[in-house]
Design an enzyme around this catalytic site. Structure first.
Site, PDB file in Angstrom:
ATOM      1  N   ASP A  41       0.593  -0.991  -0.259  1.00 43.21           N
ATOM      2  CA  ASP A  41      -0.033   0.515  -0.153  1.00 43.21           C
ATOM      3  C   ASP A  41       1.297   1.115   0.498  1.00 43.21           C
ATOM      4  O   ASP A  41       1.883   1.201   0.179  1.00 43.21           O
ATOM      5  CB  ASP A  41      -0.965  -0.212   1.196  1.00 43.21           C
ATOM      6  CG  ASP A  41      -1.781  -0.859   0.890  1.00 43.21           C
ATOM      7  OD1 ASP A  41      -2.051  -1.402   0.145  1.00 43.21           O
ATOM      8  OD2 ASP A  41      -2.454  -1.144   2.532  1.00 43.21           O
ATOM      9  N   TYR A  69       6.897  -8.954   8.344  1.00 52.10           N
ATOM     10  CA  TYR A  69       6.808  -7.657   8.652  1.00 52.10           C
ATOM     11  C   TYR A  69       7.308  -7.059  10.661  1.00 52.10           C
ATOM     12  O   TYR A  69       6.976  -7.599  11.030  1.00 52.10           O
ATOM     13  CB  TYR A  69       5.218  -7.547   8.713  1.00 52.10           C
ATOM     14  CG  TYR A  69       4.997  -7.103   7.011  1.00 52.10           C
ATOM     15  CD1 TYR A  69       4.763  -6.759   6.525  1.00 52.10           C
ATOM     16  CD2 TYR A  69       4.290  -8.845   6.673  1.00 52.10           C
ATOM     17  CE1 TYR A  69       4.362  -6.962   4.631  1.00 52.10           C
ATOM     18  CE2 TYR A  69       3.764  -9.219   5.343  1.00 52.10           C
ATOM     19  CZ  TYR A  69       3.340  -8.277   4.394  1.00 52.10           C
ATOM     20  OH  TYR A  69       3.128  -8.422   3.508  1.00 52.10           O
ATOM     21  N   ASP A  83      -7.027   1.104   9.398  1.00 51.40           N
ATOM     22  CA  ASP A  83      -5.602   1.779   9.416  1.00 51.40           C
ATOM     23  C   ASP A  83      -5.628   2.854   9.854  1.00 51.40           C
ATOM     24  O   ASP A  83      -6.679   3.838   9.553  1.00 51.40           O
ATOM     25  CB  ASP A  83      -4.708   1.329   7.900  1.00 51.40           C
ATOM     26  CG  ASP A  83      -4.785   2.309   6.950  1.00 51.40           C
ATOM     27  OD1 ASP A  83      -5.629   2.818   6.562  1.00 51.40           O
ATOM     28  OD2 ASP A  83      -4.321   1.550   5.840  1.00 51.40           O
ATOM     29  N   ARG A 175      -3.205  -5.443   8.347  1.00 51.78           N
ATOM     30  CA  ARG A 175      -4.354  -4.207   8.829  1.00 51.78           C
ATOM     31  C   ARG A 175      -5.331  -5.203   9.410  1.00 51.78           C
ATOM     32  O   ARG A 175      -5.663  -4.664  10.341  1.00 51.78           O
ATOM     33  CB  ARG A 175      -4.644  -4.144   7.747  1.00 51.78           C
ATOM     34  CG  ARG A 175      -4.448  -2.342   7.039  1.00 51.78           C
ATOM     35  CD  ARG A 175      -5.082  -2.020   5.762  1.00 51.78           C
ATOM     36  NE  ARG A 175      -4.751  -3.175   4.449  1.00 51.78           N
ATOM     37  CZ  ARG A 175      -5.659  -2.615   4.010  1.00 51.78           C
ATOM     38  NH1 ARG A 175      -6.772  -1.811   4.054  1.00 51.78           N
ATOM     39  NH2 ARG A 175      -5.679  -3.446   2.532  1.00 51.78           N
TER      40      ARG A 175
END
Length: 301
Positions: A41, A69, A83, A175
């Site tokens: 994103d 991550y 988010d 998310r």
């Protein structure tokens, strides 16, 4: 001049799309044949695996990999995008203790189910969910199974914020993981930041930012490309003598009994010439005269 070919690990910066990165790489390497795996994103940073030249053919074979991550979980609120970029839907001032948060996170280890967020690139009846969401349309989404192999949670100096280190299967939405943890704690949660540290075995330690690439000489940029074969390091390698290599390149199946191999039906392999130089991906199939390896994608002509 020979077209550049290989894998480039880009450290994507915040504020640009993955497609923007592809455009910049096309200009830097002077080729239109550029693709990528695993979209990030605009608000996310980190590892973006970019495929250049003939390596772009590999994209269809790279849907199943693992990712690592680092994210910031922010508790006490929910948004429509799960988010920090979304519209705030609810706020909760009562926050759980750090012990409660860390304990809740352990419940998300292993195989779990996620409902993909509306703000995602998944399609429903040919339309991207994010496009529908921007029109105010919400549709039913089926839960999908993903796997969380590792999940470490540590507190920060801000009571609402926690750092999550996540090692997960492809297709995991961080998310949604943050939102689900917040829901389990009863206070809501969102993903405030996201950095991808690893994708498909490629680490951020071996990545380059666009700014770094722009300062390099062309020859130095070419040297940063990783051989296409590295994408398939987990596959067994089969070296073919010159005669069988030519047959294979021509689309013929190579019977295992002819090359003294005994790979199982359905196995995929790296095909190389007699010198060990990779040129194709093959698959073991059953034919009338027995088990054979047939190329399914040729990378080097």
């Amino acid at each position: 001049m020979t077209e550049p070919s290989g894998v480039l690990i880009v450290n994507k910066h915040v504020g640009v799309t993955s497609h923007d990165i592809v455009g910049k790489v096309r200009r830097l390497y002077n080729t239109r044949r550029v693709g990528h795996t695993g979209t990030l994103d605009p608000d996310a940073s980190g590892v973006l695996v970019v495929l250049i030249g003939r390596a772009a053919k590999a994209a269809e074979f790279l849907v199943s990999d693992t990712k690592r991550y680092r994210a910031t979980l922010r508790l006490g609120m929910t948004t429509d995008t799960e988010d920090a970029s979304g519209n705030i839907l609810a706020v909760c001032e009562k926050l759980p203790s750090a012990d409660e948060v860390i304990s809740a996170c352990t419940g998300f280890l292993g195989e779990i189910e996620q409902i993909p967020p509306m703000y995602s690139a998944l399609k429903k009846d040919g339309q991207k969910l994010c496009d529908l969401a921007r029109k105010g349309i919400t549709v039913e989404r089926e839960a999908r199974k993903v796997k969380i192999f590792e999940l470490q949670c540590s507190k920060t100096s801000t009571p609402s914020d926690y750092i999550l280190e996540v090692f997960c299967s492809s297709g995991t939405y961080i998310r949604t993981l943050c939102a689900d943890i917040g829901k389990a704690l009863g206070c809501g949660g969102i993903m405030a930041t996201l950095e991808r540290l690893e994708a498909g075995g490629f680490s951020i330690e071996n990545s380059f930012s666009v700014a770094e690439l722009e300062t390099m000489e062309e020859s130095d940029r070419i040297l940063k490309l990783i051989p296409t074969e590295s994408l398939f390091d987990s596959l067994p390698k089969v070296c073919l003598p010159e005669f069988f290599e030519k047959l294979c390149r021509g689309g013929c199946e190579i019977y295992q009994k002819k090359i003294q191999s005994s790979l199982p039906l359905g196995a995929r392999v790296r095909l190389a010439d007699a010198n060990g130089t990779f040129f194709a991906i093959g698959e073991v199939r059953e034919y009338e005269n027995g088990s054979a390896i047939k190329s399914i994608k040729i990378f080097e002509l």
